[in-house]
Scaffold this motif. Structure first.
Motif, PDB file in Angstrom:
ATOM      1  N   LEU A  21       0.850  -1.191   0.000  1.00 31.89           N
ATOM      2  CA  LEU A  21       0.000   0.000   0.000  1.00 31.89           C
ATOM      3  C   LEU A  21       0.883   1.237   0.000  1.00 31.89           C
ATOM      4  CD1 LEU A  21      -2.884  -0.438   2.608  1.00 31.89           C
ATOM      5  CD2 LEU A  21      -3.086  -0.267   0.144  1.00 31.89           C
ATOM      6  N   ALA A  22       0.566   2.192  -0.866  1.00 32.02           N
ATOM      7  CA  ALA A  22       1.288   3.467  -0.864  1.00 32.02           C
ATOM      8  C   ALA A  22       0.273   4.601  -0.806  1.00 32.02           C
ATOM      9  CB  ALA A  22       2.155   3.603  -2.109  1.00 32.02           C
ATOM     10  N   ILE A  23       0.374   5.437   0.223  1.00 30.17           N
ATOM     11  CA  ILE A  23      -0.455   6.638   0.307  1.00 30.17           C
ATOM     12  C   ILE A  23       0.404   7.818  -0.129  1.00 30.17           C
ATOM     13  CG2 ILE A  23      -1.766   8.177   1.794  1.00 30.17           C
ATOM     14  CD1 ILE A  23      -2.488   5.880   3.534  1.00 30.17           C
ATOM     15  N   PRO A  79       0.698  -2.092 -14.174  1.00 20.41           N
ATOM     16  CA  PRO A  79      -0.755  -2.245 -14.238  1.00 20.41           C
ATOM     17  C   PRO A  79      -1.425  -2.252 -12.862  1.00 20.41           C
ATOM     18  CG  PRO A  79       0.249  -4.390 -14.319  1.00 20.41           C
ATOM     19  CD  PRO A  79       1.390  -3.411 -14.167  1.00 20.41           C
ATOM     20  N   HIS A  80      -0.766  -1.736 -11.850  1.00 18.24           N
ATOM     21  CA  HIS A  80      -1.319  -1.770 -10.500  1.00 18.24           C
ATOM     22  C   HIS A  80      -2.452  -0.758 -10.338  1.00 18.24           C
ATOM     23  CE1 HIS A  80       1.866  -4.491  -9.353  1.00 18.24           C
ATOM     24  NE2 HIS A  80       2.761  -3.659  -9.859  1.00 18.24           N
ATOM     25  N   ILE A 124      -2.168   0.519  -4.904  1.00 22.64           N
ATOM     26  CA  ILE A 124      -2.182  -0.858  -4.414  1.00 22.64           C
ATOM     27  C   ILE A 124      -1.372  -1.703  -5.387  1.00 22.64           C
ATOM     28  CG2 ILE A 124      -3.625  -2.803  -3.704  1.00 22.64           C
ATOM     29  CD1 ILE A 124      -5.970  -0.789  -3.472  1.00 22.64           C
ATOM     30  N   LEU A 125      -0.205  -2.136  -4.953  1.00 19.38           N
ATOM     31  CA  LEU A 125       0.706  -2.887  -5.816  1.00 19.38           C
ATOM     32  C   LEU A 125       0.682  -4.356  -5.399  1.00 19.38           C
ATOM     33  CD1 LEU A 125       2.363   0.020  -4.812  1.00 19.38           C
ATOM     34  CD2 LEU A 125       3.410  -0.558  -7.011  1.00 19.38           C
ATOM     35  N   ALA A 137       8.217  -1.713  -5.154  1.00 22.66           N
ATOM     36  CA  ALA A 137       7.140  -0.734  -5.039  1.00 22.66           C
ATOM     37  C   ALA A 137       7.695   0.659  -4.779  1.00 22.66           C
ATOM     38  CB  ALA A 137       6.192  -1.145  -3.914  1.00 22.66           C
ATOM     39  N   LYS A 138       8.700   0.751  -3.910  1.00 16.55           N
ATOM     40  CA  LYS A 138       9.302   2.059  -3.615  1.00 16.55           C
ATOM     41  C   LYS A 138       9.952   2.634  -4.872  1.00 16.55           C
ATOM     42  CE  LYS A 138      12.010   4.538  -0.157  1.00 16.55           C
ATOM     43  NZ  LYS A 138      12.699   5.465  -1.056  1.00 16.55           N
TER      44      LYS A 138
END
Length: 324
Positions: free
Chosen positions: A195-197, A232-233, A246-247, A255-256
């Motif tokens: 999860l990335a906010i 494609p996330h 959302i990856l 992800a980072k």
């Protein structure tokens, strides 16, 4: 969220018919929500009643509707009413179309039975009776074709209404409702994800200085940058100037790297006013990233952890991402 609304509509009608439930808007909405995958808890509760072949009673349906659908989930108060109204409207129209087709078929069967009896009692007029039967058959076929065409149109409208209910009006990305549904699907499937906010830095000053129209264009641009970098996330607008990425099936380090590519792109873009070409200045965002696995107690816990990292990034100078 399911991507097969046509099949779900048919499954919903079949479920109502199998359990002898009237196709009222409330019953249709209840069963559609359960079969669509948009409400996993409702699906499990309905399955717990019906999986052993036990018929779902109207009392059961009323209790499930009151438990799961009359109170809106947190964060959905802005989106759910429009979706619910559109769904109820389409449910009424679909029910009417199905009932019309049933009436046509029933009347045709009665007429055929009557004509068959005449054949037995009046064999001298076989040609006349057969001609009447063929004429009625063609008429019933045309009426059924019209009813099915209307049903197909309503299915298309329902699909469009559902799609609109999952989109943010400003950025055209997934909205909070769609993001929560996707997180619920991942949790149910026990799929690890990151999860990335992402929160736009000093966004209030953009709105205060240039107005909300310019602010909306900035949000759309940042949303496009995130969507391109993270494809494609799943990328969506979480609310205000916050985006949620959302990856799925992705390592935290990867992800980072993806989020950093998007951040650098946004920071390197020179935003200007459309009317005058006046520069707005540098726009940046900060982000907090966390891994989510089946040991977490729901998405909300992961979101809180990501939010804490986001504000740590803000406090350390903004325009950066922190993963943990």
């Amino acid at each position: 969220m399911s991507e097969r609304p046509h099949e779900i509509a048919e499954e919903t009608i079949a479920f109502l018919r199998h359990h002898l439930l009237d196709p009222t808007p409330q019953n249709y909405t209840l069963c559609f929500a359960a079969h669509s995958g948009a409400h996993p808890a409702l699906h499990k509760a309905l399955a717990a009643i019906s999986d052993d072949g036990i018929r779902v009673t109207q009392k059961d349906a009323d209790e499930l509707f009151a438990q799961f659908l009359t109170a809106l989930p947190p964060g959905l108060t802005n989106d759910e009413p429009d979706f619910a109204r559109a769904l109820r409207h389409q449910a009424l129209k679909i029910t009417d179309a199905v009932n019309d087709a049933a009436v046509v078929a029933g009347a045709f069967n009665l007429e055929l039975s009557s004509d068959y009896d005449r054949l037995k009692t009046d064999p001298a007029n076989v040609a006349t009776i057969l001609a009447t039967m063929l004429d009625r058959s063609r008429k019933a076929e045309n009426e059924l074709a019209a009813a099915m065409a209307e049903l197909q149109t309503l299915r298309t409208e329902l699909e469009a209404a559902r799609e609109d209910s999952n989109r943010d009006a400003v950025t055209n990305l997934h909205n909070r409702r769609a993001l929560l549904a996707h997180l619920a699907e991942l949790a149910e499937a026990k799929r690890d994800h990151v999860l990335a906010i992402c929160d736009v830095d000093h966004f209030k000053s953009v709105n205060d200085t240039y107005g909300h129209v310019v602010g909306d264009r900035v949000l759309k641009s940042i949303g496009n940058a995130l969507s391109t970098a993270c494809a494609p996330h799943v990328v969506g607008r979480w609310g205000g100037e916050e985006f949620l990425v959302i990856l799925s099936d992705t390592e935290l380090s990867d992800a980072k790297r993806i989020i950093e590519e998007a951040r650098e792109h946004v920071a390197g873009t020179r935003y200007k006013l459309r009317a005058t070409d006046e520069p707005i200045g540098t726009i940046t965002f900060s982000a907090g990233l966390v891994c989510v696995n089946d040991t977490d107690n729901g998405a909300q816990e992961a979101i809180i952890r990501a939010d804490e990292l986001l504000y740590r990034a803000k406090s350390e100078g903004r325009n950066r991402s922190i993963a943990a």
